[in-house]
Enzyme design. Structure first.
Site: not given
Ligand code: NAD
Length: 414
Positions: A159, A244
């Site tokens: 999401k 949420y």
């Molecule tokens: P994050 O920044 O920790 O990770 C993002 C990943 O994408 C990294 O590995 C990064 O290297 C990669 N990536 C690839 N291309 C990129 C670019 N152009 N710019 C930036 N990063 C790039 O983020 P996250 O917290 O893991 O979030 C990822 C997804 O998961 C999002 O859509 C977020 O909304 C979702 N999320 C969901 C929950 C949940 O509880 N369901 C919690 C946190 C995040």
């Protein structure tokens, strides 16, 4: 040669991951005939013992490719596979091969199954991969969902579903055309305490629902983070954490909003909020007269709660939306006194629960509970909230078609 501290920590973590992943597999391989049964130990006045449901043997589990190795994938979803009964990680897709190889070694994934983003279409030639979990920045969800569907894979996408209604529709169409499932990772809808509250509402334990009030806020740091860049995030606090509140008001009430009023705010000069909003306050009006008032911020101290107020009782979760430690309280009048009680529900790993729902739907060819249409509806609502904030008046919403699939199976007595 003696190991350095970091090496030793890495080794122990590696062994821990392998042990955690192989223990359930070994248990399942033992089969029904080798199951050890215990006679009852407690008095009939105690809660009945509930044997845990079986884990699928390793070769029967749904093989998943993890696309994007950031916080949610590495710190939550990959560890959750140790508690999954129906899924296993079999491939990784990342732009950072050195990081991906470290993780592959921890989870016993062969180096040949570690791909670069450029090569994601090669998943088509990897029959061991049946499902793809997309954990990339929001603005990349549409592209990778479409590519995964074209490669013939089912998709579990984080999401918010995407950055726009148009992207959501494109993702639904790509999966429909490929005959593959699309599920949006709304973990709260698979979490036992939220599920118990849904049941309470449906059993009319709170009476007719009247009000939902909720805050989901957190104070962001790094101004360079993708969450603060419009192209990658789609917006600020609203699509990331305000979502949420929208989703909870919808799945708890079982209704869809007909009108929204929105307001956004960014502190002038704050370098974090040049491209996206700092905070958003919104009201959603539902057909029965149920109203949701919500607030979300990227500049306020972490705060995650809701109160759902019915005619006869209220239920409160504080924290709500968190990964762990959720607390549910219900208050009503009993014997002439207001009586608030904490509801005890055993915590389960939300990521394992959503993953297992996805995997079981793939195994049994069933409809998922939170399909693309569920993500699309939240996106429609967010676009209406932004429109209302821009124009300064309420915005009406047409009723959607069906947004949710059948209720998830309740494994393990939750
Ligand atoms: P994050 O920044 O920790 O990770 C993002 C990943 O994408 C990294 O590995 C990064 O290297 C990669 N990536 C690839 N291309 C990129 C670019 N152009 N710019 C930036 N990063 C790039 O983020 P996250 O917290 O893991 O979030 C990822 C997804 O998961 C999002 O859509 C977020 O909304 C979702 N999320 C969901 C929950 C949940 O509880 N369901 C919690 C946190 C995040």
């Amino acid at each position: 040669m003696p190991q350095s501290q970091p090496q030793r920590r890495h080794f122990l973590r590696y062994m821990g991951s392998i042990a955690a992943l192989s223990a359930p597999a070994m248990q399942a391989a033992a089969g029904e005939k080798d199951k050890v049964a215990f006679p009852p130990i407690y008095s009939k006045t105690e809660k009945p013992e509930q044997p845990e449901p079986p884990f699928d043997p390793w070769d029967k589990r749904v093989g998943m490719a993890i696309v994007g190795l950031g916080r949610i994938a590495v710190e939550e979803m990959l560890p959750a596979f140790a508690q999954s009964r129906h899924a296993k990680p079999v491939a990784l897709v990342s732009g950072d091969r050195a990081k991906a190889l470290k993780i592959a070694h921890q989870y016993n994934i062969p180096e040949s199954a570690v791909l670069d983003y450029r090569d994601v279409d090669k998943l088509a030639h990897m029959p061991e991969v049946q499902g793809v979990y997309i954990a990339l920045p929001n603005g990349m969800h549409a592209e990778y969902t479409v590519r995964a569907a074209r490669a013939g894979k089912h998709v579990l996408c984080e999401k918010p579903m995407a950055n726009s209604v148009a992207e959501c529709e494109q993702m639904i169409e790509a999966c429909r055309k490929a005959g593959r499932k699309l599920m949006i990772a709304y973990r709260s809808q698979y979490e036992p305490m939220d599920r118990a509250l849904v049941k309470m509402v449906r059993d009319r334990k709170l009476g007719a629902l009247k009000e939902f009030s909720s805050v989901n806020s957190q104070n962001m740091g790094d101004p360079q983070h993708w969450r603060l860049k419009r192209a990658l995030a789609g917006g600020g606090a609203l699509p990331d954490v305000g979502l949420y509140c929208i989703n909870a008001a919808r799945f708890l009430s079982g209704e869809e909003p007909t009108e929204v009023i929105g307001n956004t705010w960014s502190t002038p000069g704050d370098p974090r909020f040049r491209e996206v909003e700092e905070s958003c306050q919104f009201i959603m009006r539902f057909p029965s007269g149920f109203m949701a008032s919500c607030s979300t911020s990227y500049g306020a101290h972490k705060s995650q709660f809701f109160r759902l107020n019915g005619e006869q009782a209220w239920a409160e979760m504080d924290p709500a939306y968190a990964y762990h430690g959720l607390k549910l309280k219900v208050s009503r009048v009993a014997d002439g006194k207001e009586e608030a009680s904490d509801i005890q529900i055993e915590e389960k790993n939300q990521f394992a629960a959503e993953l297992d729902h996805f995997a079981q739907c793939v195994q049994q060819d069933k409809d998922v509970h939170t399909p693309g249409e569920e993500g699309l509806q939240d996106q429609r609502i967010m676009e209406a909230i932004y429109e209302s904030a821009r124009k300064g008046h309420p915005v009406k919403l047409a009723p959607p078609g069906r947004t949710r699939g059948p209720e998830p199976q309740q494994e393990g007595g939750s």
